[in-house]
Scaffold this active site. Structure first.
Site, PDB file in Angstrom:
ATOM      1  N   LYS A 108       0.835  -1.212   0.000  1.00  0.00           N
ATOM      2  CA  LYS A 108       0.000   0.000   0.000  1.00  0.00           C
ATOM      3  C   LYS A 108       0.874   1.269   0.000  1.00  0.00           C
ATOM      4  O   LYS A 108       2.083   1.185   0.163  1.00  0.00           O
ATOM      5  CB  LYS A 108      -0.951  -0.033   1.201  1.00  0.00           C
TER       6      LYS A 108
HETATM    7  C1  LIG Z   1      -5.251  -4.442   0.947  1.00  0.00           C
HETATM    8  C2  LIG Z   1      -6.716  -4.339   0.850  1.00  0.00           C
HETATM    9  C3  LIG Z   1      -7.557  -4.610   1.933  1.00  0.00           C
HETATM   10  C4  LIG Z   1      -7.096  -5.250   3.206  1.00  0.00           C
HETATM   11  O1  LIG Z   1      -6.067  -4.625   3.864  1.00  0.00           O
HETATM   12  P1  LIG Z   1      -5.276  -5.424   5.003  1.00  0.00           P
HETATM   13  O2  LIG Z   1      -4.565  -4.328   5.753  1.00  0.00           O
HETATM   14  O3  LIG Z   1      -4.344  -6.347   4.291  1.00  0.00           O
HETATM   15  O4  LIG Z   1      -6.242  -6.139   5.842  1.00  0.00           O
HETATM   16  C5  LIG Z   1      -8.905  -4.377   1.788  1.00  0.00           C
HETATM   17  N1  LIG Z   1      -9.424  -3.943   0.636  1.00  0.00           N
HETATM   18  C6  LIG Z   1      -8.663  -3.686  -0.438  1.00  0.00           C
HETATM   19  C7  LIG Z   1      -9.309  -3.192  -1.698  1.00  0.00           C
HETATM   20  C8  LIG Z   1      -7.285  -3.906  -0.380  1.00  0.00           C
HETATM   21  O5  LIG Z   1      -6.538  -3.718  -1.471  1.00  0.00           O
END
Ligand SMILES: *Cc1c(COP(=O)(O)O)cnc(C)c1O
Length: 383
Positions: A183
């Site tokens: 992210k």
């Molecule tokens: C990465 C992601 C999540 C989940 O995030 P985590 O921190 O890994 O639980 C949820 N929704 C989307 C669209 C994502 O790309």
């Protein structure tokens, strides 16, 4: 051909970041503490949202939200199938039924038109996803959800640094952000819950730590009784200070990260303009600042004469990593078998699910790296 492998994503971690985590480890307080509090404060200021609660992941945040909304058996939740599996899994684990809305073919996001037919008297929430760093049309989606009397929760995992007409995504309403290593900023694993609803913030703050309403650090610094009582059964989803110190430092570099992402994306878009086989995503008009979380293309498989999977293999053989965001949830084994959805149910989702591919994009990448991807793509498509 490239000599070294280019991953599709890599976190930007400095020696100072590593030292800062080391300091927390040496400090004697490694779980939720002053760094988590500082991260929450700076994050809420950055997004412009009154409440931010740091958690172990964005998925944990979504779990707490479903719990706070009392979603359970007999309830339905509208969400796209073109999303990460976590939200859908959590809906099912809560005993509720996910109702999949199709997406706009070129933004990969749900619209008022695609969610409208999904409402029923059992609908308890609508969870749109801001995709790839662009913003969903929240004003219009919220308008429809309000009209139906159903709460809207924003999956903003891709949207850190994304602005729309109403400012930063998540400044109003209820949303989750993710700090998974791919992210826009990372804490290793982690997430942030944001809301402008005081009651919701209090409930989530309690549910994240055994239902006690105070975490270990609150108890120590605010002199509350270590015998704080359970107000309702809760979970164990707090963020550690080792993670939070990294998040705090990353947040301060976020604008710089996103500027570089924008420049790299612009370079990709420039050459894509002359490539008929690859279609970029459309940028919605309401997105006033794009966070460029992902650089996604759709392979025109008819024109290219190869499948998306072959395209990805070809790039891998040329030392270039790619991602797939995402394989449609309703076509994955468990959901295919349990929901019995046939191919054809969500045409735009399925069309994209077979053609999307995320090309390398991360702040420490160079413009020469972009050019090496272009070279490899041209070579693959010329065969
Ligand atoms: C990465 C992601 C999540 C989940 O995030 P985590 O921190 O890994 O639980 C949820 N929704 C989307 C669209 C994502 O790309």
């Amino acid at each position: 051909m490239r000599k070294n492998f280019l991953p599709f994503s890599r976190p930007s971690i400095t020696e100072e970041d590593i030292s800062a985590v080391g300091e927390v480890l040496r400090s004697g307080w490694i779980t939720t503490g002053p760094n988590a509090a500082a991260f929450e404060r700076d994050f809420s200021e950055y997004v412009g949202c009154p409440h931010a609660v740091a958690l172990g992941s964005a998925s944990a945040g979504m779990h707490l939200i479903l719990k706070a909304l009392n979603i359970g058996p007999g309830d339905e939740v509208i969400t796209p199938s073109m999303t990460w599996v976590s939200t859908v899994n959590l809906i099912v684990l809560a005993g509720a039924v996910p109702v999949f809305a199709d997406i706009h073919r070129d933004t990969l996001m749900v619209t008022p038109e695609t969610i409208a037919p999904c409402f029923s008297p059992r609908t308890r929430a609508v969870i749109p996803v801001h995709f790839a760093g662009a913003s969903a049309d929240i004003t219009a989606l919220k308008g429809l959800a309000d009209q139906k009397g159903v709460p809207l929760v924003e999956d903003a995992a891709h949207a850190l640094g994304t602005h729309h007409g109403g400012g930063h995504v998540g400044a109003t309403g209820t949303s989750i952000f993710s700090f998974h290593p791919i992210k826009n900023i990372t804490t290793g694993e982690g997430g942030m819950f944001c809301t402008d609803d005081d009651e919701m913030a209090e409930r989530i703050g309690r549910l994240k730590f055994h239902g006690l309403g105070v975490d270990a650090y609150d108890r120590q610094t605010q002199g509350r009784s270590p015998q704080a009582q359970v107000l309702e059964p809760g979970y164990k989803y707090n963020m550690t200070d080792m993670a939070a110190v990294l998040g705090l430092r990353q947040l301060h570099r976020l604008n710089q990260f996103n500027r570089k992402r924008n420049q790299l994306a612009a370079r990709y878009l420039e050459w894509l303009a002359n490539m008929d086989e690859l279609l970029p995503l459309a940028i919605p008009e309401n997105t006033t600042q794009h966070a460029w979380h992902l650089f996604m293309v759709r392979l025109d498989t008819d024109r290219a004469g190869i499948s998306r999977d072959e395209f990805m293999e070809g790039l891998k053989a040329r030392n270039i990593g790619t991602g797939l965001h995402f394989r449609a949830v309703h076509l994955q084994k468990y959901y295919r078998e349990s929901m019995g959805m046939e191919k054809g149910a969500l045409p735009h989702t399925e069309w994209n699910s077979d053609r999307i591919c995320s090309l390398p994009l991360f702040p420490d990448m160079t413009f020469e790296d972009v050019d090496s991807v272009v070279e490899a793509v041209k070579e693959i498509l010329s065969h």
